[in-house]
Design a protein around this motif. Structure first.
Motif, PDB file in Angstrom:
ATOM      1  N   ILE A  63       0.859  -1.183   0.000  1.00  0.00           N
ATOM      2  CA  ILE A  63       0.000   0.000   0.000  1.00  0.00           C
ATOM      3  C   ILE A  63       0.889   1.225   0.000  1.00  0.00           C
ATOM      4  CG2 ILE A  63      -1.772   1.296   1.259  1.00  0.00           C
ATOM      5  CD1 ILE A  63      -2.810  -1.303   0.127  1.00  0.00           C
ATOM      6  N   PRO A  64       0.761   2.133  -0.984  1.00  0.00           N
ATOM      7  CA  PRO A  64      -0.182   2.061  -2.095  1.00  0.00           C
ATOM      8  C   PRO A  64       0.218   0.987  -3.097  1.00  0.00           C
ATOM      9  CG  PRO A  64       1.318   3.894  -2.417  1.00  0.00           C
ATOM     10  CD  PRO A  64       1.625   3.345  -1.053  1.00  0.00           C
ATOM     11  N   PRO A  65      -0.734   0.527  -3.905  1.00  0.00           N
ATOM     12  CA  PRO A  65      -0.410  -0.501  -4.894  1.00  0.00           C
ATOM     13  C   PRO A  65       0.539   0.034  -5.959  1.00  0.00           C
ATOM     14  CG  PRO A  65      -2.607   0.371  -5.269  1.00  0.00           C
ATOM     15  CD  PRO A  65      -2.144   0.932  -3.961  1.00  0.00           C
ATOM     16  N   THR A  66       1.381  -0.822  -6.455  1.00  0.00           N
ATOM     17  CA  THR A  66       2.315  -0.459  -7.511  1.00  0.00           C
ATOM     18  C   THR A  66       2.115  -1.407  -8.691  1.00  0.00           C
ATOM     19  OG1 THR A  66       4.080  -1.940  -6.755  1.00  0.00           O
ATOM     20  CG2 THR A  66       3.978   0.262  -5.758  1.00  0.00           C
ATOM     21  N   THR A  67       2.801  -1.127  -9.779  1.00  0.00           N
ATOM     22  CA  THR A  67       2.670  -1.971 -10.964  1.00  0.00           C
ATOM     23  C   THR A  67       3.189  -3.385 -10.713  1.00  0.00           C
ATOM     24  OG1 THR A  67       4.805  -1.148 -11.769  1.00  0.00           O
ATOM     25  CG2 THR A  67       2.827  -0.019 -12.538  1.00  0.00           C
ATOM     26  N   THR A  68       4.072  -3.536  -9.749  1.00  0.00           N
ATOM     27  CA  THR A  68       4.616  -4.863  -9.458  1.00  0.00           C
ATOM     28  C   THR A  68       3.870  -5.572  -8.330  1.00  0.00           C
ATOM     29  OG1 THR A  68       6.276  -3.857  -7.992  1.00  0.00           O
ATOM     30  CG2 THR A  68       6.927  -4.274 -10.267  1.00  0.00           C
ATOM     31  N   SER A  69       3.205  -4.823  -7.459  1.00  0.00           N
ATOM     32  CA  SER A  69       2.510  -5.451  -6.328  1.00  0.00           C
ATOM     33  C   SER A  69       1.046  -5.754  -6.632  1.00  0.00           C
ATOM     34  CB  SER A  69       2.574  -4.546  -5.091  1.00  0.00           C
ATOM     35  OG  SER A  69       1.702  -3.418  -5.246  1.00  0.00           O
ATOM     36  N   PHE A  70       0.498  -5.098  -7.645  1.00  0.00           N
ATOM     37  CA  PHE A  70      -0.939  -5.209  -7.917  1.00  0.00           C
ATOM     38  C   PHE A  70      -1.239  -6.334  -8.895  1.00  0.00           C
ATOM     39  CE2 PHE A  70      -4.630  -4.089 -10.569  1.00  0.00           C
ATOM     40  CZ  PHE A  70      -5.615  -4.006  -9.592  1.00  0.00           C
ATOM     41  N   GLN A  71      -2.297  -7.081  -8.588  1.00  0.00           N
ATOM     42  CA  GLN A  71      -2.807  -8.107  -9.492  1.00  0.00           C
ATOM     43  C   GLN A  71      -4.278  -7.827  -9.726  1.00  0.00           C
ATOM     44  OE1 GLN A  71      -2.196 -12.161  -8.238  1.00  0.00           O
ATOM     45  NE2 GLN A  71      -3.183 -13.026 -10.028  1.00  0.00           N
ATOM     46  N   GLY A  72      -4.630  -7.494 -10.969  1.00  0.00           N
ATOM     47  CA  GLY A  72      -5.991  -7.105 -11.278  1.00  0.00           C
ATOM     48  C   GLY A  72      -6.954  -8.274 -11.348  1.00  0.00           C
ATOM     49  N   ASN A  73      -8.233  -7.950 -11.204  1.00  0.00           N
ATOM     50  CA  ASN A  73      -9.315  -8.923 -11.297  1.00  0.00           C
ATOM     51  C   ASN A  73      -9.969  -8.786 -12.670  1.00  0.00           C
ATOM     52  OD1 ASN A  73     -11.597 -10.548 -10.984  1.00  0.00           O
ATOM     53  ND2 ASN A  73     -12.647  -9.101  -9.642  1.00  0.00           N
ATOM     54  N   HIS A  74      -9.843  -9.810 -13.482  1.00  0.00           N
ATOM     55  CA  HIS A  74     -10.367  -9.755 -14.856  1.00  0.00           C
ATOM     56  C   HIS A  74     -11.873  -9.494 -14.873  1.00  0.00           C
ATOM     57  CE1 HIS A  74     -10.591 -10.517 -19.159  1.00  0.00           C
ATOM     58  NE2 HIS A  74     -11.599 -11.350 -18.922  1.00  0.00           N
ATOM     59  N   ARG A  75     -12.597 -10.088 -13.936  1.00  0.00           N
ATOM     60  CA  ARG A  75     -14.053  -9.905 -13.870  1.00  0.00           C
ATOM     61  C   ARG A  75     -14.394  -8.440 -13.623  1.00  0.00           C
ATOM     62  NH1 ARG A  75     -19.085 -10.438 -15.502  1.00  0.00           N
ATOM     63  NH2 ARG A  75     -20.631 -10.407 -13.827  1.00  0.00           N
ATOM     64  N   PHE A  76     -13.634  -7.773 -12.754  1.00  0.00           N
ATOM     65  CA  PHE A  76     -13.878  -6.358 -12.481  1.00  0.00           C
ATOM     66  C   PHE A  76     -13.663  -5.528 -13.739  1.00  0.00           C
ATOM     67  CE2 PHE A  76     -12.171  -2.150 -11.593  1.00  0.00           C
ATOM     68  CZ  PHE A  76     -13.163  -1.606 -10.794  1.00  0.00           C
ATOM     69  N   LEU A  77     -12.608  -5.812 -14.481  1.00  0.00           N
ATOM     70  CA  LEU A  77     -12.325  -5.048 -15.692  1.00  0.00           C
ATOM     71  C   LEU A  77     -13.435  -5.235 -16.713  1.00  0.00           C
ATOM     72  CD1 LEU A  77     -10.270  -3.185 -16.995  1.00  0.00           C
ATOM     73  CD2 LEU A  77      -9.101  -5.201 -17.913  1.00  0.00           C
ATOM     74  N   THR A  78     -13.995  -6.441 -16.778  1.00  0.00           N
ATOM     75  CA  THR A  78     -15.119  -6.690 -17.682  1.00  0.00           C
ATOM     76  C   THR A  78     -16.325  -5.842 -17.291  1.00  0.00           C
ATOM     77  OG1 THR A  78     -14.407  -8.964 -18.146  1.00  0.00           O
ATOM     78  CG2 THR A  78     -16.726  -8.436 -18.551  1.00  0.00           C
ATOM     79  N   LEU A  79     -16.634  -5.800 -15.995  1.00  0.00           N
ATOM     80  CA  LEU A  79     -17.764  -4.998 -15.515  1.00  0.00           C
ATOM     81  C   LEU A  79     -17.516  -3.508 -15.757  1.00  0.00           C
ATOM     82  CD1 LEU A  79     -18.504  -6.826 -12.138  1.00  0.00           C
ATOM     83  CD2 LEU A  79     -19.917  -6.868 -14.217  1.00  0.00           C
ATOM     84  N   LEU A  80     -16.274  -3.072 -15.541  1.00  0.00           N
ATOM     85  CA  LEU A  80     -15.925  -1.676 -15.786  1.00  0.00           C
ATOM     86  C   LEU A  80     -16.203  -1.305 -17.237  1.00  0.00           C
ATOM     87  CD1 LEU A  80     -14.577   1.055 -15.139  1.00  0.00           C
ATOM     88  CD2 LEU A  80     -12.369  -0.052 -15.568  1.00  0.00           C
TER      89      LEU A  80
END
Length: 213
Positions: A63-80
Motif C-alpha cells: 500500500i499504495p499498490p504499484t505496478t509490481t505489487s498489484f494483481q488485477g481482477n479480470h471480472r472487475f475489468l469486464t464490468l468496468l
C-alpha cells in the motif's frame, strides 16, 4: 522489516467507518486484509465485509499498490468496460471534450504525445484520436483522472479507458470502444474515474453483489 513495511502501509491509508480503511490517494477504494494471504490486501469499491473477490478491483502486496505489487481482477475489468459502454457518452467531462473537439480550435486534438524516450508518435490507442476536429468529426478519448493530459494532447495509452466517435458537431455517433491498452495501476496511481462514472460503476457492483446473496 515486516513492522516497517506495515508502518509504511498504514501511512497510505485513511480511516473509514466500521473500522475499514481506504487508500489515502483514492478514498473511494476500500482496503481489506486478504483472508487467505499474509501481507496481502484486497482493494474494492464496495464496503461489504468480508469482500467478494469476484467484485474486487484486485489484490496488492503493498500500500499504495504499484505496478509490481498489484494483481488485477479480470471480472472487475469486464464490468468496468460494460459500465463505460453504457454510460461513457453521458459523462460530463467526455461531453465537454467532444464539444471542444468540434470547435474551430478542435484541430488541437490532432497533436499526440510522444513515446517516452523516443521521437515517434504515441501510436496505438492515441493514434486513433488524430483524425477529426474543427467540424470534421473523429474520436474522443476517455482518460483516467489520475494523469490527465494537457489541453489538446492525448493521454498515454495506459491511461486511456477507451474512445467514442463524434460527428463534426461534437455529438456521439458511435459506441464506446475499450482501448485495450488501459492499466488499472500505473506509476501515476490507481484507477481514477469521474464521480459520475464511479457512481455508475459502484451501482453495478452492488447489483452484482445482490445476485450472489
Amino acid at each position: 522489516m515486516m513492522l516497517a513495511s506495515r508502518f509504511r502501509a498504514a501511512t497510505q491509508l485513511s480511516c473509514f467507518s466500521r473500522g475499514l480503511s481506504t487508500l489515502a490517494s483514492s478514498p473511494s477504494i476500500k482496503v481489506f486484509d486478504h483472508p487467505q494471504r499474509a501481507n496481502s490486501y484486497i482493494l474494492s469499491y464496495l464496503d461489504t465485509t468480508p469482500p467478494n473477490p469476484e467484485l474486487a478491483i484486485g489484490t496488492t502486496t503493498s500500500i499504495p499498490p504499484t505496478t509490481t505489487s498489484f494483481q488485477g481482477n479480470h471480472r472487475f475489468l469486464t464490468l468496468l468496460n460494460e459500465v463505460l459502454a453504457k454510460y461513457a457518452q453521458d459523462d460530463p467531462g467526455l461531453k465537454s471534450q467532444a464539444q471542444a473537439f468540434a470547435s474551430p480550435a478542435g484541430s488541437n486534438f490532432l497533436f499526440t504525445r510522444k513515446k517516452r524516450g523516443t521521437g515517434t508518435g504515441a501510436g496505438g490507442a492515441s493514434a486513433e484520436g488524430g483524425a477529426g476536429g474543427a467540424g470534421i468529426g473523429g474520436w474522443v478519448h476517455l482518460s483516467d483522472d489520475r494523469n490527465p493530459p494537457d489541453f489538446g494532447r492525448i493521454a498515454w495509452p495506459e491511461d486511456i479507458l477507451g474512445s467514442v466517435e463524434v460527428d463534426g458537431h461534437g455529438n456521439v455517433i458511435g459506441n464506446f470502444q475499450p482501448s485495450g491498452t488501459y492499466r488499472i495501476v500505473t506509476n501515476e496511481g490507481i484507477l481514477g474515474l469521474s464521480s459520475f462514472l464511479r457512481e455508475k460503476l459502484i451501482a453495478r457492483l452492488r447489483e452484482e453483489e445482490k445476485k450472489k446473496l
